[in-house]
Structures are given as structure tokens and as C-alpha cells.
Design a protein around this motif. Structure first.
Motif, PDB file in Angstrom:
ATOM      1  N   PRO A 160       0.708  -1.265  -0.017  1.00 50.76           N
ATOM      2  CA  PRO A 160      -0.130  -0.074   0.327  1.00 50.76           C
ATOM      3  C   PRO A 160       1.075   1.154   0.197  1.00 50.76           C
ATOM      4  N   LEU A 161       1.751   1.209   0.486  1.00 45.98           N
ATOM      5  CA  LEU A 161       2.628   1.854   0.360  1.00 45.98           C
ATOM      6  C   LEU A 161       3.563   2.767  -1.042  1.00 45.98           C
ATOM      7  N   GLN A 162       3.564   1.699  -1.577  1.00 48.39           N
ATOM      8  CA  GLN A 162       3.714   1.678  -3.269  1.00 48.39           C
ATOM      9  C   GLN A 162       3.326   2.363  -3.893  1.00 48.39           C
ATOM     10  N   ASN A 163       1.255   1.373  -2.927  1.00 49.81           N
ATOM     11  CA  ASN A 163       0.811   1.382  -4.503  1.00 49.81           C
ATOM     12  C   ASN A 163      -0.441   1.354  -3.851  1.00 49.81           C
ATOM     13  N   PRO A 164      -1.311   2.589  -3.215  1.00 51.93           N
ATOM     14  CA  PRO A 164      -2.292   3.117  -1.840  1.00 51.93           C
ATOM     15  C   PRO A 164      -3.851   2.234  -2.699  1.00 51.93           C
ATOM     16  N   ASP A 165      -3.865   1.819  -3.861  1.00 53.05           N
ATOM     17  CA  ASP A 165      -4.518   1.036  -4.550  1.00 53.05           C
ATOM     18  C   ASP A 165      -4.866  -0.455  -3.751  1.00 53.05           C
ATOM     19  N   ASN A 166      -3.653  -0.835  -3.327  1.00 53.55           N
ATOM     20  CA  ASN A 166      -3.731  -2.045  -2.561  1.00 53.55           C
ATOM     21  C   ASN A 166      -4.111  -2.456  -1.065  1.00 53.55           C
ATOM     22  N   HIS A 167      -4.797  -1.587  -0.420  1.00 51.88           N
ATOM     23  CA  HIS A 167      -4.866  -0.710   1.224  1.00 51.88           C
ATOM     24  C   HIS A 167      -5.385  -2.369   1.740  1.00 51.88           C
ATOM     25  N   CYS A 168      -6.211  -2.890   1.056  1.00 54.71           N
ATOM     26  CA  CYS A 168      -7.227  -3.331   1.266  1.00 54.71           C
ATOM     27  C   CYS A 168      -6.581  -5.289   0.996  1.00 54.71           C
ATOM     28  N   PHE A 169      -6.034  -5.194  -0.118  1.00 51.31           N
ATOM     29  CA  PHE A 169      -5.339  -6.717   0.203  1.00 51.31           C
ATOM     30  C   PHE A 169      -4.588  -6.470   1.221  1.00 51.31           C
ATOM     31  N   CYS A 170      -3.719  -5.499   1.957  1.00 52.11           N
ATOM     32  CA  CYS A 170      -3.438  -5.923   3.677  1.00 52.11           C
ATOM     33  C   CYS A 170      -4.261  -6.501   4.836  1.00 52.11           C
ATOM     34  N   VAL A 171      -3.710  -8.100   5.175  1.00 50.76           N
ATOM     35  CA  VAL A 171      -5.127  -8.172   6.114  1.00 50.76           C
ATOM     36  C   VAL A 171      -4.190  -8.974   7.505  1.00 50.76           C
ATOM     37  N   ASP A 172      -2.601  -8.828   7.579  1.00 49.48           N
ATOM     38  CA  ASP A 172      -2.242  -8.720   8.353  1.00 49.48           C
ATOM     39  C   ASP A 172      -1.022  -8.092   8.745  1.00 49.48           C
ATOM     40  N   ARG A 173      -0.987  -6.773   9.499  1.00 47.02           N
ATOM     41  CA  ARG A 173      -0.098  -5.905   9.607  1.00 47.02           C
ATOM     42  C   ARG A 173       1.142  -5.765  10.389  1.00 47.02           C
TER      43      ARG A 173
END
Length: 412
Positions: free
Chosen positions: A243-256
Motif C-alpha cells: 500500500p505504500l507503493q500502490n495505495p489502491d492495494n490497501h485492502c489486500f493487507c490483512v495482517d499488519r
């Protein structure tokens, strides 16, 4: 005599002008004929070229597996060392040879529903081992045989050809229930074909149940495939970016925690899609993945040529005539006080288990048929247009110059 000559020159100029005009008119008219024909033949209904090939592909599709064999398991268990792997393979299976089943047309919504049965036939001649080779992984053929993917419901394109083959619902839903926000949407086609008249600027969206998400490809290059001009669309690194490189992928990050606060890239956590099992998807050999992930593994050699995914799409019809789908299956291994072999680990590992290469290319016979029915006729029409226009212009200019020269001599 002079009159006859002048009349002949004028007649030649007129004929040249007519040919040029006819060639010019044929361009838009020819394009309209091509568009009308293609629009009719790509619709997914009985009797069309697209439907016949859609029900059962005539292309041989193979799925190759390479297994990662861990060379130093005890060192890892005791010292939490870097994992050393050696890939073994390929083990090759023939897949996608079964026709779609339970095909149901809905004329009211202009959709067609189906399930895609899965089957796998081992190909010893294309493999470096046998199915009896021992690995600590699930048997590959068993995992694939006697199952089905779907139900898919796709638009047939009859009322709007720009929607042909686009998935309306998957398993009766427009969403997957794995991700949040728009990441959960089922978008695009199944990548076997796309709506016709594909332009280089178009982003091709498609859904893959193997990776539990919709994804996309962008134009990479023009290619020649057995005499057929195709556009090669590639899976860009941005598709698996953080998400840092491509904000559109923020919802694919499920485990921080595992993703280092969503900064890791090149891997996708699909555990929710796999009944909670800690499965991660990546490109083979962690191509385009974070150094922190690949740094825990020794023996990987990522490269674009062998490990990238691409689609070769014929732009007029939108048919995918060649493809290579490459992905890697990984397992998250974490320290655990409850499991004896994991007690001494002091870090997380995303361990590669296997990677696969699924490929298909239009056969020589099919390619010749495609050229005769589609590209051959289009090229012939284009050639006729250019010849008529060129000959007409040359004739008109030549005869007019001759006529003017004759008139000039007569005046003198």
C-alpha cells in the motif's frame, strides 16, 4: 487526333480518381464490415466461433510444478538459520481439457452460467520425475482432479459486445467475502478472452480463483504469434505492491504484523480464502518481492523470462491465443511455544512450497484457421484498400500531368 488523345488522358485521370475515391470509401466501409462480423462472432451463444471455443478449448494447456526441497531442516529448527532450498521438477500435467458443464443461458439478462470441471493427467514425457516421488506436500493430481470451479455467470455480449465474457457473478455473488472494500469485487473476465477491439491503452482485468482475487494486466509489447499479430499484456509489479507503493492495494493487507505494518510487497496473504491456513501467494522465486522476505531463503533465482505472467491477446477479437500463468505457493511459519519444532525459531518465515507454470498456445492448425478466417481477410481487405488508393492517385496525377503537357504544347 488531338481530341482523341486528350479525351483518353482525361478518361484515364477520371478512372484514377474513381479508383482513389473507391479505395478511400472502402476504408471506413471495410472497417464497418469487419466490426459487424467480429461483433457477431464473439457473442457467447450457439453457433458462433467464440462459443464453440469457449465451451471447450482446442488449445493444449499444461501445468508444470516445481517443488522446493528444503536442504537444511535441522539447522532451521535448532538455529533459526536461513532456509536453503533446491527446486525439483518440473512435474507436468495436462489440464483444462474438460468442457464446461451445466451451461445455462438467460436471455433476459443476456448471461450464461457454467461450472468448469477440473482434471489433471500426468505427462511423464514432459516431467523430470514420477508421481511416486516423495515430498512433504499434498499430492498435486489429487488436489486438482474431481473438483470444479464455479458457478460462473458471464455476460454473453449479445446486447453489448463490450461486456462479452465479463463475469457478472461468481458462486452467485458479485463479491468474494475475503477482502474489504473494492478489493473484494469480482472484476473482468476469466482471461481466456476479453471484449473485442483491444487497444494498447486498455487495462485488462480478470479474476483468478487460484489467487482468490481480481487482478489486471497492462500492455507490454507487440508480438508475432505464428503469423498472427498479438498484444502481450503483462502482470505489472504494482499488482502485488505494498500500500505504500500502490495505495489502491490497501485492502489486500490483512495482517499488519506479518506484513511489517503493510510495507512488505510481492506476496499476498490468502489465508481467509484457504480456510485459515497460512497460505501466501507470490510470483515464482519471490520475483518483485521485498528483500526481507526473499532474504530468509537461499537458493532462489528470480528472473522475468521464466517467472513473469503474461497474456498474448489478438486485439481484434479479444481472444487470448497464448498465455503463461506463473505463481508460487508459500506457507507462513511462525515461532510457537506449543509446537516442538517451532519453539526455537526467532523469526517469521514465508517458506516457498512450490511454484507452477500454466501455459497454453494456439496450435498450428488452429492458427492457420484463425488467419484464414480473421487476420487473413482483414489483411487482404487492407491491401485492396491501399492498392486501389495508390493506383488511383498515381493514375490521376500521371494522366493529368500528361493532359496539361499536351495542352501546353498545343497552345504553343
Amino acid at each position: 487526333m488531338g481530341c482523341d488523345r486528350n479525351c483518353g488522358l482525361i478518361a484515364g485521370a477520371v478512372i484514377g480518381a474513381v479508383l482513389a475515391v473507391f479505395g478511400g470509401i472502402l476504408m471506413p466501409v471495410g472497417d464497418m464490415i469487419i466490426q459487424k462480423t467480429i461483433t457477431k462472432e464473439v457473442v457467447l451463444e450457439e453457433g458462433t466461433t467464440a462459443f464453440k471455443n469457449w465451451v471447450k478449448t482446442g488449445t493444449a494447456v499444461y501445468r508444470q510444478f516445481w517443488i522446493f526441497d528444503v536442504q537444511n531442516p535441522q539447522e532451521v529448527i535448532i538455529n533459526s538459520s536461513t532456509i536453503k532450498v533446491k527446486q525439483r521438477g518440473p512435474y507436468t500435467y495436462r489440464v483444462r481439457f474438460l468442457a464446461k458443464e451445466n451451461i445455462t443461458h438467460d436471455p433476459e439478462t443476456n448471461t450464461v452460467s457454467f461450472v468448469q470441471p477440473r482434471g489433471a493427467i500426468f505427462e511423464p514425457s514432459l516431467s523430470s520425475g514420477t508421481e511416486n516421488d516423495t515430498f512433504t506436500v499434498l499430492n498435486l493430481a489429487v488436489a486438482y482432479n474431481n473438483t470444479a470451479d464455479g458457478v460462473y455467470t458471464v455476460f454473453n455480449g449479445k446486447d453489448d459486445v463490450s461486456k462479452v465474457a465479463i463475469i457478472d457473478t461468481y458462486k452467485g455473488k458479485k463479491n468474494l467475502s475475503y477482502w474489504s472494500s473494492y478489493c473484494d469485487m469480482v472484476n473482468g473476465t476469466d482471461a481466456a478472452s476479453f471484449p473485442p477491439f483491444v487497444e494498447k491503452t486498455r487495462t485488462l482485468q480478470f479474476f483468478s480463483s487460484d489467487i482468490c482475487r481480481s487482478i489486471y494486466a497492462v500492455f507490454g509489447a507487440e508480438r508475432d504469434l505464428k503469423g498472427i499479430p498479438v498484444y502481450r499484456f503483462i502482470l505489472p509489479p504494482e499488482a502485488f505492491a505494498s500500500p505504500l507503493q500502490n495505495p489502491d492495494n490497501h485492502c489486500f493487507c490483512v495482517d499488519r504484523e506479518v506484513s511489517n505494518n503493510c510495507t512488505f510487497y510481492g506476496v499476498l496473504d490468502i489465508s481467509k480464502c484457504k480456510a485459515g491456513k497460512p497460505v501466501f501467494i507470490s510470483l515464482p522465486h519471490f520475483l518483485h518481492a521485498s528483500p526481507e522476505i526473499a532474504g530468509n531463503i537461499e537458493g532462489l533465482n528470480p528472473n522475468e523470462e521464466e517467472h513473469s505472467t503474461y497474456l498474448d491477446v489478438e486485439p481484434i477479437t479479444g481472444f487470448t491465443l497464448q498465455f503463461a500463468k506463473r505463481l508460487q505457493i508459500n506457507i507462513l511459519v511462525k515461532p510457537s511455544k506449543k509446537i516442538e519444532t517451532l519453539k526455537r525459531l526467532n523469526r517469521n518465515y514465508i517458506v516457498p512450497v512450490l511454484w507452477l507454470n500454466e501455459t497454453g498456445t494456439i496450435g498450428d492448425e488452429k492458427a492457420e484457421m484463425f488467419k484464414n478466417k480473421v487476420t487473413g481477410k482483414i489483411n487482404l481487405l487492407g491491401l485492396i484498400e491501399i492498392v486501389l488508393l495508390s493506383v488511383g492517385v498515381v493514375m490521376f496525377v500521371a494522366f493529368m500531368i500528361s493532359y496539361c503537357a499536351c495542352r501546353s504544347k498545343k497552345t504553343k
